[in-house]
Design a protein around this motif. Structure first.
Motif, short mmCIF file in Angstrom:
data_model
loop_
_atom_site.label_atom_id
_atom_site.label_comp_id
_atom_site.label_asym_id
_atom_site.label_seq_id
_atom_site.Cartn_x
_atom_site.Cartn_y
_atom_site.Cartn_z
N PRO A 68 58.29 -2.87 69.42
CA PRO A 68 59.20 -3.95 69.03
C PRO A 68 59.63 -3.82 67.57
CG PRO A 68 56.95 -4.75 69.08
CD PRO A 68 56.91 -3.32 69.53
N PHE A 69 60.84 -4.28 67.30
CA PHE A 69 61.37 -4.30 65.94
C PHE A 69 62.03 -5.64 65.69
CE2 PHE A 69 61.45 0.25 66.84
CZ PHE A 69 60.95 0.79 65.66
N ARG A 70 61.80 -6.20 64.50
CA ARG A 70 62.56 -7.38 64.08
C ARG A 70 63.96 -6.93 63.72
NH1 ARG A 70 60.89 -11.54 59.70
NH2 ARG A 70 62.75 -10.53 59.00
N VAL A 71 64.93 -7.80 63.97
CA VAL A 71 66.32 -7.50 63.66
C VAL A 71 66.76 -8.43 62.54
CG1 VAL A 71 68.67 -7.44 64.58
CG2 VAL A 71 66.76 -6.72 66.00
N VAL A 86 71.43 2.50 71.17
CA VAL A 86 71.80 1.89 69.90
C VAL A 86 71.44 2.78 68.73
CG1 VAL A 86 71.58 -0.49 70.76
CG2 VAL A 86 69.61 0.62 69.72
N SER A 87 72.06 2.48 67.59
CA SER A 87 71.67 3.10 66.33
C SER A 87 71.53 1.98 65.31
CB SER A 87 72.72 4.12 65.87
OG SER A 87 73.94 3.48 65.58
N ALA A 88 70.76 2.23 64.28
CA ALA A 88 70.52 1.22 63.25
C ALA A 88 69.92 1.89 62.02
CB ALA A 88 69.58 0.14 63.76
N THR A 89 69.70 1.10 61.01
CA THR A 89 68.96 1.54 59.84
C THR A 89 67.62 0.82 59.87
OG1 THR A 89 70.98 1.83 58.56
CG2 THR A 89 68.94 1.64 57.32
N LEU A 90 66.53 1.58 59.82
CA LEU A 90 65.19 1.01 59.80
C LEU A 90 64.77 0.84 58.35
CD1 LEU A 90 62.52 0.15 61.13
CD2 LEU A 90 61.89 2.58 61.17
N GLU A 95 53.91 -2.87 55.61
CA GLU A 95 53.71 -3.04 57.05
C GLU A 95 54.91 -3.74 57.70
OE1 GLU A 95 50.95 -2.01 58.85
OE2 GLU A 95 50.44 -0.97 57.00
N ARG A 96 55.95 -4.00 56.95
CA ARG A 96 57.11 -4.73 57.46
C ARG A 96 58.20 -3.75 57.90
NH1 ARG A 96 59.45 -10.09 56.21
NH2 ARG A 96 61.67 -9.91 56.63
N PHE A 97 58.61 -3.86 59.16
CA PHE A 97 59.66 -3.03 59.74
C PHE A 97 60.80 -3.96 60.15
CE2 PHE A 97 55.95 -0.62 59.94
CZ PHE A 97 56.18 0.67 60.38
N GLU A 98 62.04 -3.57 59.84
CA GLU A 98 63.19 -4.40 60.20
C GLU A 98 64.41 -3.53 60.42
OE1 GLU A 98 64.26 -8.63 58.55
OE2 GLU A 98 65.05 -7.11 57.19
N LEU A 99 65.20 -3.86 61.46
CA LEU A 99 66.42 -3.12 61.74
C LEU A 99 67.61 -3.87 61.16
CD1 LEU A 99 65.96 -2.16 65.50
CD2 LEU A 99 65.50 -0.76 63.49
N GLU A 100 68.53 -3.11 60.57
CA GLU A 100 69.79 -3.69 60.13
C GLU A 100 70.93 -2.80 60.61
OE1 GLU A 100 70.03 -3.99 55.86
OE2 GLU A 100 70.07 -1.84 55.60
#
Length: 135
Positions: A68-71, A86-90, A95-100
């Motif tokens: 899972p990823f937070r968006v 999909v594509s995104a920037t991680l 320890e914090r992961f987020e997609l933009e």
């Protein structure tokens, strides 16, 4: 003897107040790192603002896996469906992961349609899902 004990007690008490306590250390923030990421959406969790993504290898960071990823922008999840490529920037910070910048590169194939002739009338509908163990 009493005088000696009084002097010793005063010396101990005077020594307890000396020195200043060390200042609390500032928590060190790890540097922000960004990686391009691509993968296939397995599940959209709009209420939590996240997706489960089967992502490709992220060179120099992580092997391919499903997680899972937070968006960053929850509103972008309205146009995302399970099965979309999909594509995104991680963005990674500690320890914090987020997609933009989550973008659909290839939409999921629509479910197959079947012709239903029951009831004396022809209708197109979605094919029934396959039964899973325990159903």
């Amino acid at each position: 003897m009493r005088r000696f004990l009084t002097i010793a007690l005063l010396a101990i008490l005077a020594g307890c107040g000396r020195g200043t306590p060390p200042a609390p250390s500032e928590p060190k923030l790890e540097p922000l790192k960004t990686y391009p990421i691509t993968g296939i959406v397995r599940e959209v969790q709009g209420d939590q603002g996240s997706i489960v993504l089967r992502h490709d290898e992220i060179p120099g960071f992580m092997p391919k896996m499903t997680m899972p990823f937070r968006v960053q922008d929850k509103d972008s999840l309205e146009n995302i469906n399970a099965g979309d490529k999909v594509s995104a920037t991680l963005k990674v910070q500690g320890e914090r992961f987020e997609l933009e910048n989550l973008t659909v590169e290839e939409p999921a194939e629509p479910p197959p349609l079947v012709l239903d002739l029951s009831g004396g009338e022809a209708r197109l509908g979605q094919a029934p899902s396959k039964l899973q163990p325990g159903e």
